[in-house]
Design a protein around this motif. Structure first.
Motif, PDB file in Angstrom:
ATOM      1  N   TRP A   3      36.659  31.208  40.155  1.00  0.00           N
ATOM      2  CA  TRP A   3      37.600  30.317  40.368  1.00  0.00           C
ATOM      3  C   TRP A   3      38.662  31.269  41.004  1.00  0.00           C
ATOM      4  CZ3 TRP A   3      42.537  30.461  38.411  1.00  0.00           C
ATOM      5  CH2 TRP A   3      43.254  29.337  38.615  1.00  0.00           C
ATOM      6  N   PHE A   6      39.690  32.314  45.057  1.00  0.00           N
ATOM      7  CA  PHE A   6      40.331  31.221  45.896  1.00  0.00           C
ATOM      8  C   PHE A   6      41.585  31.552  45.909  1.00  0.00           C
ATOM      9  CE2 PHE A   6      35.954  30.147  45.244  1.00  0.00           C
ATOM     10  CZ  PHE A   6      35.330  30.052  46.332  1.00  0.00           C
ATOM     11  N   PRO A  58      35.010  26.647  48.238  1.00  0.00           N
ATOM     12  CA  PRO A  58      34.150  26.471  47.165  1.00  0.00           C
ATOM     13  C   PRO A  58      32.833  25.634  47.313  1.00  0.00           C
ATOM     14  CG  PRO A  58      36.415  26.426  46.324  1.00  0.00           C
ATOM     15  CD  PRO A  58      36.347  26.291  48.072  1.00  0.00           C
ATOM     16  N   ASN A  62      28.348  28.215  44.575  1.00  0.00           N
ATOM     17  CA  ASN A  62      29.356  29.557  44.734  1.00  0.00           C
ATOM     18  C   ASN A  62      28.766  30.733  44.807  1.00  0.00           C
ATOM     19  OD1 ASN A  62      31.817  28.267  43.578  1.00  0.00           O
ATOM     20  ND2 ASN A  62      31.288  28.476  41.558  1.00  0.00           N
TER      21      ASN A  62
END
Length: 141
Positions: A3, A6, A58, A62
């Motif tokens: 996560w 990004f 995304p 992933n």
């Protein structure tokens, strides 16, 4: 990919392209040198250049793919070209790096050995039967 890989715009952070390329180079060294009976050599990164072509967003898995090819092997250094691809196989960035073989005791450059050159040379051209080296499929977290 994680996560926090990004940025606030939802694109893969530019620094992560470099990290993914590094992971692919390390994976190659850890897998290919011992497989051929050669201790993975110490290489220090001397130069890196990144051409960002398109953002990676995304995706459900992933994942990204990093294809790595040794372009040139010199006396003490090698040039590596890597393509970071999105899940559809489109090139998102091209990373070109120069790494120098180093003697860890003296921290000085050293010649790339014949055995090391043999491992690198086998994978220097992606058009042969071996395909690209150092392929990784991102991080699943």
């Amino acid at each position: 990919m994680r996560w926090n890989d990004f940025d606030r715009y939802g694109h893969l952070n530019n620094a992560q392209y470099i990290e993914l390329a590094q992971e692919a180079r390390v994976q190659f060294a850890v897998n290919e040198f011992p497989r051929r009976g050669v201790t993975p050599p110490a290489f220090f990164l001397r130069h890196i250049d990144v051409d960002f072509l398109k953002p990676i967003l995304p995706n459900k898995d992933n994942q990204v793919l990093v294809e790595t090819v040794v372009e040139n092997i010199g006396t003490t250094s090698m040039t590596v070209r890597q393509e970071v691809k999105d899940p559809e196989g489109r090139v998102a960035a091209v990373v070109t790096s120069v790494s120098v073989a180093v003697d860890l005791e003296s921290a000085h450059p050293r010649e790339i050995t014949t055995e090391e050159k043999k491992v690198l040379t086998q994978w220097a051209d992606s058009s042969d039967d071996h395909g690209p080296i150092g392929e990784i499929e991102g991080r699943k977290k």
